[in-house]
Design a protein around this motif. Structure first.
Motif, PDB file in Angstrom:
ATOM      1  N   VAL A 140       0.869   7.060 -13.629  1.00  0.00           N
ATOM      2  CA  VAL A 140       0.397   7.388 -14.971  1.00  0.00           C
ATOM      3  C   VAL A 140       1.541   7.396 -15.966  1.00  0.00           C
ATOM      4  CG1 VAL A 140      -1.578   8.689 -14.195  1.00  0.00           C
ATOM      5  CG2 VAL A 140       0.562   9.852 -14.550  1.00  0.00           C
ATOM      6  N   LEU A 141       2.768   7.114 -15.538  1.00  0.00           N
ATOM      7  CA  LEU A 141       3.872   7.080 -16.476  1.00  0.00           C
ATOM      8  C   LEU A 141       3.978   5.705 -17.105  1.00  0.00           C
ATOM      9  CD1 LEU A 141       6.595   8.907 -14.392  1.00  0.00           C
ATOM     10  CD2 LEU A 141       5.262   9.838 -16.240  1.00  0.00           C
ATOM     11  N   GLU A 142       4.634   5.661 -18.243  1.00  0.00           N
ATOM     12  CA  GLU A 142       4.835   4.361 -18.898  1.00  0.00           C
ATOM     13  C   GLU A 142       5.917   3.584 -18.149  1.00  0.00           C
ATOM     14  OE1 GLU A 142       5.540   5.000 -23.032  1.00  0.00           O
ATOM     15  OE2 GLU A 142       4.055   6.587 -23.135  1.00  0.00           O
ATOM     16  N   PRO A 143       5.964   2.248 -18.317  1.00  0.00           N
ATOM     17  CA  PRO A 143       6.875   1.421 -17.503  1.00  0.00           C
ATOM     18  C   PRO A 143       8.336   1.842 -17.595  1.00  0.00           C
ATOM     19  CG  PRO A 143       5.305   0.037 -18.608  1.00  0.00           C
ATOM     20  CD  PRO A 143       5.060   1.430 -19.097  1.00  0.00           C
ATOM     21  N   MET A 183      13.014   4.487 -15.056  1.00  0.00           N
ATOM     22  CA  MET A 183      14.007   5.564 -15.111  1.00  0.00           C
ATOM     23  C   MET A 183      13.886   6.450 -13.879  1.00  0.00           C
ATOM     24  SD  MET A 183      14.579   8.057 -18.323  1.00  0.00           S
ATOM     25  CE  MET A 183      13.885   9.579 -17.771  1.00  0.00           C
ATOM     26  N   PHE A 184      12.641   6.830 -13.540  1.00  0.00           N
ATOM     27  CA  PHE A 184      12.424   7.702 -12.398  1.00  0.00           C
ATOM     28  C   PHE A 184      12.876   7.029 -11.115  1.00  0.00           C
ATOM     29  CE2 PHE A 184      10.626  11.205 -10.289  1.00  0.00           C
ATOM     30  CZ  PHE A 184       9.928  10.757  -9.181  1.00  0.00           C
ATOM     31  N   TRP A 217       0.831  -1.197   0.000  1.00  0.00           N
ATOM     32  CA  TRP A 217       0.000   0.000   0.000  1.00  0.00           C
ATOM     33  C   TRP A 217       0.864   1.244   0.000  1.00  0.00           C
ATOM     34  CZ3 TRP A 217      -0.723   3.908   3.728  1.00  0.00           C
ATOM     35  CH2 TRP A 217      -1.830   4.740   3.520  1.00  0.00           C
ATOM     36  N   GLN A 227       3.664   5.699  -5.598  1.00  0.00           N
ATOM     37  CA  GLN A 227       3.468   5.785  -7.042  1.00  0.00           C
ATOM     38  C   GLN A 227       2.418   6.817  -7.403  1.00  0.00           C
ATOM     39  OE1 GLN A 227       2.551   1.802  -8.429  1.00  0.00           O
ATOM     40  NE2 GLN A 227       4.464   1.885  -9.565  1.00  0.00           N
ATOM     41  N   ILE A 228       1.345   6.874  -6.609  1.00  0.00           N
ATOM     42  CA  ILE A 228       0.266   7.809  -6.916  1.00  0.00           C
ATOM     43  C   ILE A 228       0.745   9.237  -6.720  1.00  0.00           C
ATOM     44  CG2 ILE A 228      -1.897   8.673  -5.994  1.00  0.00           C
ATOM     45  CD1 ILE A 228      -2.707   6.448  -7.404  1.00  0.00           C
ATOM     46  N   ILE A 229       1.421   9.486  -5.603  1.00  0.00           N
ATOM     47  CA  ILE A 229       1.769  10.869  -5.291  1.00  0.00           C
ATOM     48  C   ILE A 229       2.798  11.411  -6.260  1.00  0.00           C
ATOM     49  CG2 ILE A 229       2.907  12.295  -3.563  1.00  0.00           C
ATOM     50  CD1 ILE A 229       1.435  10.869  -1.469  1.00  0.00           C
ATOM     51  N   SER A 230       3.744  10.554  -6.688  1.00  0.00           N
ATOM     52  CA  SER A 230       4.769  11.072  -7.581  1.00  0.00           C
ATOM     53  C   SER A 230       4.410  10.861  -9.034  1.00  0.00           C
ATOM     54  CB  SER A 230       6.097  10.379  -7.297  1.00  0.00           C
ATOM     55  OG  SER A 230       5.950   9.021  -7.642  1.00  0.00           O
ATOM     56  N   CYS A 231       3.146  10.593  -9.345  1.00  0.00           N
ATOM     57  CA  CYS A 231       2.679  10.423 -10.718  1.00  0.00           C
ATOM     58  C   CYS A 231       3.306   9.240 -11.430  1.00  0.00           C
ATOM     59  CB  CYS A 231       2.933  11.676 -11.572  1.00  0.00           C
ATOM     60  SG  CYS A 231       1.716  12.943 -11.277  1.00  0.00           S
ATOM     61  N   GLU A 286       9.501   4.795 -18.261  1.00  0.00           N
ATOM     62  CA  GLU A 286       9.667   6.055 -17.543  1.00  0.00           C
ATOM     63  C   GLU A 286       9.699   5.812 -16.049  1.00  0.00           C
ATOM     64  OE1 GLU A 286       6.259   8.033 -19.019  1.00  0.00           O
ATOM     65  OE2 GLU A 286       7.373   9.217 -20.470  1.00  0.00           O
ATOM     66  N   TYR A 321       2.235   1.812  -3.369  1.00  0.00           N
ATOM     67  CA  TYR A 321       1.192   2.347  -4.228  1.00  0.00           C
ATOM     68  C   TYR A 321       0.991   3.830  -3.960  1.00  0.00           C
ATOM     69  CZ  TYR A 321      -3.260   2.621  -6.683  1.00  0.00           C
ATOM     70  OH  TYR A 321      -4.274   2.965  -7.530  1.00  0.00           O
ATOM     71  N   GLN A 322       1.004   4.247  -2.693  1.00  0.00           N
ATOM     72  CA  GLN A 322       0.876   5.664  -2.359  1.00  0.00           C
ATOM     73  C   GLN A 322       2.017   6.466  -2.982  1.00  0.00           C
ATOM     74  OE1 GLN A 322      -1.615   7.305  -0.573  1.00  0.00           O
ATOM     75  NE2 GLN A 322      -2.508   5.332  -1.029  1.00  0.00           N
TER      76      GLN A 322
END
Lengths: 76, 552
Positions: free
Chosen positions: A25-28, A33-34, A12, A18-22, A30, A15-16
């Protein structure tokens, strides 16, 4: 059982993040890389802290103790 | 509290109409009459509990994370644009042709950048095709994307029985054919489907006259005129009412159709802060004192443009105070009741009835038939001279096709239902059911801990989500649970305040609302959306001054 709850909690948390840092919605590519850049920066911060903080603290301690020692010799 | 008599204004605040002890003021007989009447009814704080609106601010970390999310998206956007520019990646968006590369760039402004890099990533949450009537349950066509939302394809499957929380179906009248729609079938048989003309040429049917008379009776005004399209009603009729040399004071959150009509008219436009009476009064005073910009002549006309319910905020216009201001400074009031006609007020007659005011208080009533009547089109109503003038001079009357006969019959049928002219109390029951559903839904959402904007009585409920990826995740998860919601992001709302907008309907049953609330609860925990710091009660943030003065 406790282990599974801990794993769920961490997933969880991931997941948080991932959601907060966008990242969600990025492609795999990206995303990787991030994550790589972020982990690299984090690793560099940890390494710098491990190498340099003890030395800085020791030097600061010597500096301040010399000042207090100097003052005490002056007042004598 | 010392109050100079006779309608004076101290410190820019209107003390005039709100003080019930000043019975001897001149010229404001109607207002004092209403206040006195209200007091005689034993309700001195008549308007106070109607205007409980809350616009809670998010905790600071939420705003920081929102901007951080947009920042990361922007960085990646620059990176992808760089890759596309250097040919490393194929560009799916629009680009100029090779020969035009040295011309003024077409696609480099912020809007195109945002569309290409941020909107495209989450584009699958909008423009979802549906394939049934937009009733309380509807069917959504399933579609997938293979290349990250640049193109879509239909899988051929249909997601059935999705709960509809996004359609403007306030009274539940937008449903499939049922027996009560028989008159529409008869009209279709008699008149056909198209009119093939404009109102001026051969397009005025007796159905239009019947509808206009019924609408005038419904709104308790002298006359009304109907048009084929709601957006066109605003954008084509405001230019007919005002022109150069007039002043338009419009709320900053007005709908695009009103803004377009105001710009087309050529009048001077000055926006005032949303629902803020002090700001409006300041602008009115400046306008009257200083007149037109260079010549200092008096303005030919001052028109105040407001909406009944603002669809993105869910707030209701502060009508009593605006009417008091307009009477004092002799301005005209144009009210767009697109979302509030049929949905507010004890018998569904809109914001004017909600506040219990005189029908003559608003000069131009405008509304649409799309939301509560299950049809399409718009109307303008008011005094007979006004409507007669518009019949001749409106652009919509001269050039736009008039309303189609079955559509007009559907509105006539809905109006008769709401007014009770068909002999049943079904209309009144629907309105009361809508009010009940609204109250229940809003209370439960506040208890759960979400931040909700708007008036407690408005059936449009925006739930704040703030971060762009939460917006996407929310919409996708809700569709997986078979609930269809509308989420709104940047150009329609401020950058940091993305939201999900729920439209309550009278056709929603308690079970449907409970299903939705349960799903929202789970989503709130999964995505951490419960930002509200006041869990139990909603504090009225606006109009604190008004309650202070009424206690005087």
């Amino acid at each position: 059982m406790d282990f599974r709850r801990v794993k769920e909690y961490f997933s969880w948390l991931y997941y948080q993040y991932q959601i907060i840092s966008c990242c969600a919605v990025l492609e795999p590519w990206e995303r990787s890389m991030f994550n790589t850049i972020l982990l690299t920066i984090f690793a560099m911060v940890v390494y710098t802290a491990y190498v340099f903080i003890p030395i800085h603290i020791r030097l600061a301690w010597e500096f301040f103790s010399k000042i207090c020692g100097y003052q005490s010799t002056i007042s004598n | 509290m010392a109050n100079p008599g006779g309608g004076a204004v101290c410190n820019g605040t209107l003390h005039n109409h709100k003080n019930p002890s000043h019975g001897s003021q001149s010229g404001n007989g109607t207002k004092n009459g209403i206040m006195k009447e209200a007091q005689q009814n034993g309700k001195p704080h008549f308007y106070e509990d109607l205007i409980v609106e809350s616009f809670e601010e998010a905790p600071l970390h939420v705003l920081v994370f929102t901007y951080m999310g947009y920042g990361i998206g922007t960085l990646f956007g620059y990176f992808r644009d760089f890759l596309r520019n250097w040919g490393i990646e194929k560009c799916n968006a629009a680009v100029e042709r090779e020969e035009q590369k040295d011309f003024v760039p077409l696609y480099q402004d912020f809007e195109n950048f945002y569309t290409r890099n941020l909107y495209m990533r989450i584009r699958d949450n909008w423009n979802r095709p549906i394939c049934s009537a937009p009733g309380p349950h509807f069917d959504v066509v399933e579609r997938v994307s293979d290349d990250y939302n640049w193109t879509f394809r239909f899988t051929g499957r249909i997601i059935k029985d999705v709960i509809n929380m996004g359609s403007y179906n306030f009274l539940g009248l937008a449903v499939k054919y049922n027996e009560s729609m028989k008159t529409i079938k008869d009209v279709l048989e008699t008149y056909g489907s198209g009119v093939a003309s404009t109102r001026h040429e051969m397009g005025t049917l007796d159905k239009h006259k019947e509808l206009e008379d019924l609408m005038a009776k419904f709104l308790n005004v002298e006359a009304a005129m109907v048009f084929g399209m709601g957006f066109a009603t605003n954008s084509m009729n405001i230019p007919a009412l005002v022109g150069k040399g007039c002043l338009i004071l419009s709320d900053e959150l007005n709908h695009t159709s009103i803004v377009l009509g105001a710009r087309l008219s050529g009048a001077t436009i000055r926006p005032f802060k949303h629902n803020n009476i002090e700001d409006l009064e300041k602008l009115l005073r400046e306008a009257i004192i200083y007149g037109q910009p260079r010549t200092r002549r008096a303005w030919k006309k001052i028109l105040i443009l407001v909406e009944g319910i603002y669809s993105m905020e869910g707030s209701i216009v502060n009508l009593p105070q605006i009417v008091a201001l307009k009477k004092k400074y002799k301005a005209y009031l144009y009210m767009d009741e697109a979302h509030s006609i049929g949905a507010l007020g004890p018998t569904g007659r809109g914001v004017r009835e909600f506040f219990g005011m005189n029908p003559d208080d608003v000069d131009v009533y405008m509304g649409t038939f799309t939301k509560s009547f299950g049809s399409s089109g718009g109307y303008i109503a008011g005094k007979k001279e006004l409507v007669d003038y518009l019949r001749v001079h409106s652009h919509s009357a001269v050039y736009a096709t008039s309303m189609s006969p079955p559509i007009a019959e559907q509105i006539i049928r809905s109006l008769k239902l709401i007014m009770g002219l068909d002999g049943t109390t079904q209309g009144l029951q629907r309105i009361q059911q809508l009010a009940k559903n609204t109250k229940y839904f809003r209370e439960k959402l506040k208890e759960l801990g979400f931040i909700i904007y708007g008036n407690d009585k408005s059936p449009v409920v925006p739930v704040l989500l703030y971060m762009p990826s939460k917006v996407a995740a929310f919409a996708r998860h809700m569709l997986e649970r078979k609930i269809g919601v509308v989420v709104v992001g940047f150009p329609a709302t401020p950058l940091a305040e993305a939201r999900a907008r729920f439209c309550i309907s009278a056709a929603h049953t308690q079970e449907m609302l409970d299903t939705v609330l349960e799903a929202l609860d789970e989503m709130g925990d999964l995505l951490h959306l419960k930002y509200s710091r006041h869990r139990k009660s909603a504090r009225p943030v606006l109009n604190d001054e008004m309650s202070f003065e009424l206690d005087d």
